[in-house]
Design a protein around this motif. Sequence first.
Motif, mmCIF file in Angstrom:
data_model
loop_
_atom_site.group_PDB
_atom_site.id
_atom_site.type_symbol
_atom_site.label_atom_id
_atom_site.label_comp_id
_atom_site.label_asym_id
_atom_site.label_seq_id
_atom_site.Cartn_x
_atom_site.Cartn_y
_atom_site.Cartn_z
ATOM 1 N N VAL A 5 38.968 44.297 37.065
ATOM 2 C CA VAL A 5 37.598 44.793 36.964
ATOM 3 C C VAL A 5 37.552 46.220 37.490
ATOM 4 O O VAL A 5 37.874 46.466 38.660
ATOM 5 C CB VAL A 5 36.622 43.901 37.746
ATOM 6 N N GLU A 6 37.131 47.136 36.619
ATOM 7 C CA GLU A 6 37.019 48.547 36.996
ATOM 8 C C GLU A 6 35.603 48.864 37.447
ATOM 9 O O GLU A 6 34.640 48.209 37.029
ATOM 10 C CB GLU A 6 37.366 49.470 35.827
ATOM 11 N N SER A 7 35.494 49.897 38.257
ATOM 12 C CA SER A 7 34.197 50.415 38.666
ATOM 13 C C SER A 7 34.361 51.879 39.024
ATOM 14 O O SER A 7 35.485 52.372 39.185
ATOM 15 C CB SER A 7 33.634 49.628 39.851
ATOM 16 N N CYS A 22 39.952 49.644 40.581
ATOM 17 C CA CYS A 22 40.303 48.493 39.750
ATOM 18 C C CYS A 22 40.793 47.397 40.690
ATOM 19 O O CYS A 22 41.762 47.609 41.422
ATOM 20 C CB CYS A 22 41.380 48.861 38.746
ATOM 21 N N VAL A 23 40.114 46.269 40.669
ATOM 22 C CA VAL A 23 40.469 45.159 41.546
ATOM 23 C C VAL A 23 40.943 43.982 40.707
ATOM 24 O O VAL A 23 40.303 43.620 39.705
ATOM 25 C CB VAL A 23 39.271 44.745 42.415
ATOM 26 N N ALA A 24 42.054 43.400 41.128
ATOM 27 C CA ALA A 24 42.628 42.263 40.421
ATOM 28 C C ALA A 24 42.278 40.963 41.123
ATOM 29 O O ALA A 24 42.279 40.884 42.348
ATOM 30 C CB ALA A 24 44.138 42.410 40.338
ATOM 31 N N ASN A 107 50.424 43.264 30.738
ATOM 32 C CA ASN A 107 50.045 41.864 30.805
ATOM 33 C C ASN A 107 48.542 41.643 30.800
ATOM 34 O O ASN A 107 48.047 40.649 30.298
ATOM 35 C CB ASN A 107 50.641 41.220 32.068
ATOM 36 N N SER A 108 47.813 42.575 31.424
ATOM 37 C CA SER A 108 46.372 42.401 31.561
ATOM 38 C C SER A 108 45.681 43.744 31.439
ATOM 39 O O SER A 108 46.203 44.757 31.905
ATOM 40 C CB SER A 108 46.026 41.773 32.917
ATOM 41 N N TRP A 109 44.492 43.692 30.850
ATOM 42 C CA TRP A 109 43.638 44.884 30.719
ATOM 43 C C TRP A 109 42.288 44.611 31.368
ATOM 44 O O TRP A 109 41.757 43.502 31.296
ATOM 45 C CB TRP A 109 43.378 45.196 29.253
ATOM 46 N N GLY A 110 41.718 45.654 31.944
ATOM 47 C CA GLY A 110 40.330 45.588 32.329
ATOM 48 C C GLY A 110 39.456 45.970 31.144
ATOM 49 O O GLY A 110 39.954 46.415 30.111
#
Length: 119
Positions: A5-7, A22-24, A107-110
């Motif tokens: 999640v970006e902010s 960006c928090v995972a 592997n993962s995108w925000g």
Amino acid sequence: QVQLVESGGGLVQAGGSLRLSCVASGRTFSPYAMGWFRQAPGKEREVVARITWTDGITYYTDSVKGRFTISRDGAKNAVYLQMNSLKPDDTAVYSCAAMAPTVYHINSWGKGTLVTVSS
């Protein structure tokens, strides 16, 4: 499944600064690297910066060298992008990504956060 999640995006005047976060969350988070990408309207997505998770080796695309700084906080499962001396050409949707086992495997995108730089 890791969620990113970006902010921190927003509207800023040219020459200004923004700090993206960006928090995972999710299962055990242990990427090889984390990166920030951006996509401007009508342009292809490009890597802006990336950092290896264990030893903090960084990479920057030429257009942001000396202006942007990527960092990470392992305790918070977070990666940051400090953006200074922003230019209108920096306007884009910025997304973070987790990479493993190499920087070429995402592997993962925000979902991304919009940065708009006005002239």
